[in-house]
Design a protein around this motif. Sequence first.
Motif, PDB file in Angstrom:
ATOM      1  N   ASP A  45      26.373  48.889  40.447  1.00 55.88           N
ATOM      2  CA  ASP A  45      27.611  49.233  39.743  1.00 55.88           C
ATOM      3  C   ASP A  45      27.172  49.663  38.356  1.00 55.88           C
ATOM      4  O   ASP A  45      27.068  48.848  37.447  1.00 55.88           O
ATOM      5  CB  ASP A  45      28.527  48.000  39.693  1.00 55.88           C
ATOM      6  CG  ASP A  45      29.774  48.237  38.830  1.00 55.88           C
ATOM      7  OD1 ASP A  45      29.955  49.348  38.309  1.00 55.88           O
ATOM      8  OD2 ASP A  45      30.555  47.285  38.670  1.00 55.88           O
ATOM      9  N   TRP A  70      21.676  40.680  38.618  1.00 53.44           N
ATOM     10  CA  TRP A  70      22.335  40.301  39.858  1.00 53.44           C
ATOM     11  C   TRP A  70      21.484  40.814  41.012  1.00 53.44           C
ATOM     12  O   TRP A  70      20.673  41.702  40.855  1.00 53.44           O
ATOM     13  CB  TRP A  70      23.784  40.749  39.912  1.00 53.44           C
ATOM     14  CG  TRP A  70      24.115  42.164  40.255  1.00 53.44           C
ATOM     15  CD1 TRP A  70      24.644  42.612  41.430  1.00 53.44           C
ATOM     16  CD2 TRP A  70      24.019  43.312  39.421  1.00 53.44           C
ATOM     17  NE1 TRP A  70      24.870  43.965  41.364  1.00 53.44           N
ATOM     18  CE2 TRP A  70      24.482  44.419  40.146  1.00 53.44           C
ATOM     19  CE3 TRP A  70      23.547  43.512  38.119  1.00 53.44           C
ATOM     20  CZ2 TRP A  70      24.527  45.708  39.628  1.00 53.44           C
ATOM     21  CZ3 TRP A  70      23.581  44.800  37.596  1.00 53.44           C
ATOM     22  CH2 TRP A  70      24.061  45.871  38.344  1.00 53.44           C
ATOM     23  N   ASP A  89      20.134  45.167  33.939  1.00 52.27           N
ATOM     24  CA  ASP A  89      20.714  46.178  33.049  1.00 52.27           C
ATOM     25  C   ASP A  89      19.721  46.564  31.955  1.00 52.27           C
ATOM     26  O   ASP A  89      18.909  45.745  31.516  1.00 52.27           O
ATOM     27  CB  ASP A  89      22.003  45.634  32.416  1.00 52.27           C
ATOM     28  CG  ASP A  89      23.141  45.562  33.419  1.00 52.27           C
ATOM     29  OD1 ASP A  89      23.077  46.278  34.437  1.00 52.27           O
ATOM     30  OD2 ASP A  89      24.096  44.793  33.172  1.00 52.27           O
ATOM     31  N   ASN A 117      28.326  42.436  41.193  1.00 51.41           N
ATOM     32  CA  ASN A 117      27.843  43.575  40.416  1.00 51.41           C
ATOM     33  C   ASN A 117      28.811  43.952  39.298  1.00 51.41           C
ATOM     34  O   ASN A 117      28.636  44.972  38.647  1.00 51.41           O
ATOM     35  CB  ASN A 117      27.507  44.768  41.321  1.00 51.41           C
ATOM     36  CG  ASN A 117      28.733  45.393  41.965  1.00 51.41           C
ATOM     37  OD1 ASN A 117      29.857  45.077  41.605  1.00 51.41           O
ATOM     38  ND2 ASN A 117      28.497  46.286  42.916  1.00 51.41           N
ATOM     39  N   ASP A 118      29.826  43.099  39.066  1.00 50.48           N
ATOM     40  CA  ASP A 118      30.795  43.381  38.003  1.00 50.48           C
ATOM     41  C   ASP A 118      30.433  42.707  36.680  1.00 50.48           C
ATOM     42  O   ASP A 118      31.237  42.714  35.744  1.00 50.48           O
ATOM     43  CB  ASP A 118      32.196  42.901  38.422  1.00 50.48           C
ATOM     44  CG  ASP A 118      32.699  43.659  39.632  1.00 50.48           C
ATOM     45  OD1 ASP A 118      32.371  44.847  39.749  1.00 50.48           O
ATOM     46  OD2 ASP A 118      33.392  43.051  40.462  1.00 50.48           O
ATOM     47  N   VAL A 119      29.268  42.085  36.615  1.00 48.53           N
ATOM     48  CA  VAL A 119      28.868  41.372  35.397  1.00 48.53           C
ATOM     49  C   VAL A 119      27.942  42.256  34.580  1.00 48.53           C
ATOM     50  O   VAL A 119      27.018  42.858  35.119  1.00 48.53           O
ATOM     51  CB  VAL A 119      28.146  40.045  35.761  1.00 48.53           C
ATOM     52  CG1 VAL A 119      27.688  39.322  34.499  1.00 48.53           C
ATOM     53  CG2 VAL A 119      29.053  39.152  36.599  1.00 48.53           C
ATOM     54  N   GLY A 120      28.215  42.341  33.269  1.00 50.39           N
ATOM     55  CA  GLY A 120      27.298  43.029  32.363  1.00 50.39           C
ATOM     56  C   GLY A 120      26.249  42.034  31.906  1.00 50.39           C
ATOM     57  O   GLY A 120      26.583  40.953  31.428  1.00 50.39           O
ATOM     58  N   TRP A 121      24.961  42.389  32.075  1.00 46.95           N
ATOM     59  CA  TRP A 121      23.891  41.443  31.754  1.00 46.95           C
ATOM     60  C   TRP A 121      23.213  41.735  30.417  1.00 46.95           C
ATOM     61  O   TRP A 121      22.148  41.194  30.128  1.00 46.95           O
ATOM     62  CB  TRP A 121      22.849  41.422  32.875  1.00 46.95           C
ATOM     63  CG  TRP A 121      23.387  40.808  34.127  1.00 46.95           C
ATOM     64  CD1 TRP A 121      23.702  41.439  35.283  1.00 46.95           C
ATOM     65  CD2 TRP A 121      23.688  39.416  34.345  1.00 46.95           C
ATOM     66  NE1 TRP A 121      24.186  40.549  36.212  1.00 46.95           N
ATOM     67  CE2 TRP A 121      24.190  39.297  35.651  1.00 46.95           C
ATOM     68  CE3 TRP A 121      23.605  38.267  33.544  1.00 46.95           C
ATOM     69  CZ2 TRP A 121      24.591  38.073  36.188  1.00 46.95           C
ATOM     70  CZ3 TRP A 121      24.006  37.048  34.080  1.00 46.95           C
ATOM     71  CH2 TRP A 121      24.479  36.970  35.387  1.00 46.95           C
ATOM     72  N   TYR A 130      25.433  48.233  26.776  1.00 49.66           N
ATOM     73  CA  TYR A 130      24.948  48.586  28.125  1.00 49.66           C
ATOM     74  C   TYR A 130      24.612  50.078  28.207  1.00 49.66           C
ATOM     75  O   TYR A 130      25.408  50.919  27.790  1.00 49.66           O
ATOM     76  CB  TYR A 130      26.015  48.249  29.173  1.00 49.66           C
ATOM     77  CG  TYR A 130      25.692  48.830  30.536  1.00 49.66           C
ATOM     78  CD1 TYR A 130      24.705  48.261  31.341  1.00 49.66           C
ATOM     79  CD2 TYR A 130      26.338  49.972  30.996  1.00 49.66           C
ATOM     80  CE1 TYR A 130      24.393  48.815  32.587  1.00 49.66           C
ATOM     81  CE2 TYR A 130      26.031  50.518  32.234  1.00 49.66           C
ATOM     82  CZ  TYR A 130      25.056  49.932  33.021  1.00 49.66           C
ATOM     83  OH  TYR A 130      24.733  50.479  34.241  1.00 49.66           O
ATOM     84  N   THR A 133      21.043  50.822  34.662  1.00 51.00           N
ATOM     85  CA  THR A 133      20.622  49.705  35.521  1.00 51.00           C
ATOM     86  C   THR A 133      19.418  50.115  36.370  1.00 51.00           C
ATOM     87  O   THR A 133      19.407  51.211  36.938  1.00 51.00           O
ATOM     88  CB  THR A 133      21.784  49.296  36.458  1.00 51.00           C
ATOM     89  OG1 THR A 133      22.937  48.986  35.661  1.00 51.00           O
ATOM     90  CG2 THR A 133      21.426  48.086  37.303  1.00 51.00           C
TER      91      THR A 133
HETATM   92  N1  ABN Z   1      25.825  45.390  35.347  1.00 51.19           N
HETATM   93  C1  ABN Z   1      26.574  46.573  35.237  1.00 51.19           C
HETATM   94  C2  ABN Z   1      27.758  46.357  34.363  1.00 51.19           C
HETATM   95  C3  ABN Z   1      27.618  46.553  33.011  1.00 51.19           C
HETATM   96  C4  ABN Z   1      28.710  46.361  32.184  1.00 51.19           C
HETATM   97  C5  ABN Z   1      29.917  45.947  32.738  1.00 51.19           C
HETATM   98  C6  ABN Z   1      30.030  45.756  34.115  1.00 51.19           C
HETATM   99  C7  ABN Z   1      28.941  45.956  34.934  1.00 51.19           C
END
Ligand code: ABN
Length: 154
Positions: A45, A70, A89, A117-121, A130, A133
């Motif tokens: 994502d 992730w 990321d 995959n919805d988390v920004g790392w 960001y 990825t």
């Molecule tokens: N890991 C991709 C991503 C980045 C920022 C926000 C959501 C998902």
Amino acid sequence: MNRTALATLAVLLLAGPPVAAEEPDPSTPEGDPTAAEYWRHCSIDGFPAAACGGTASSCPPGTLMSPVAWIGTCHNPADGRDYILSYNDCCGKGPCGQAFVHRNEGDKPVYYAHKSNDVGWCMGPADAVYNSTVSVVIGVVEDEEAAEAEEPAK
Ligand code: ABN
């Protein structure tokens, strides 16, 4: 040791020894790391690093790889095996903006953070902005029957 070297070391320590995966023909979408259909992108994502000046496993110049990520599992059509992918990321520069890919094989709700995959790392030691990825192969799913055949009887 600078921040980039430290973060890279942390990623390598967490990931363990590299796993060699056969790559599909790079002239096909499944073998092109800049394409949405690239086999390692089955659960990405974001902007694939390879389309942003990096490669499938290295971040674009001027960005820093997040040491946390992730994890997904993708099927490699070149050798018929399933591989464990780490989607780290690349942080510290504005969004790459090229060829956004949103594929969700095995994606779980955000309360399973390591499987979502919805988390920004881009947090912790990495700058919070960001960029893109990477999709790094960190393991191969062992064929259960073959693994059992190799193991001595219990
Ligand atoms: N890991 C991709 C991503 C980045 C920022 C926000 C959501 C998902």
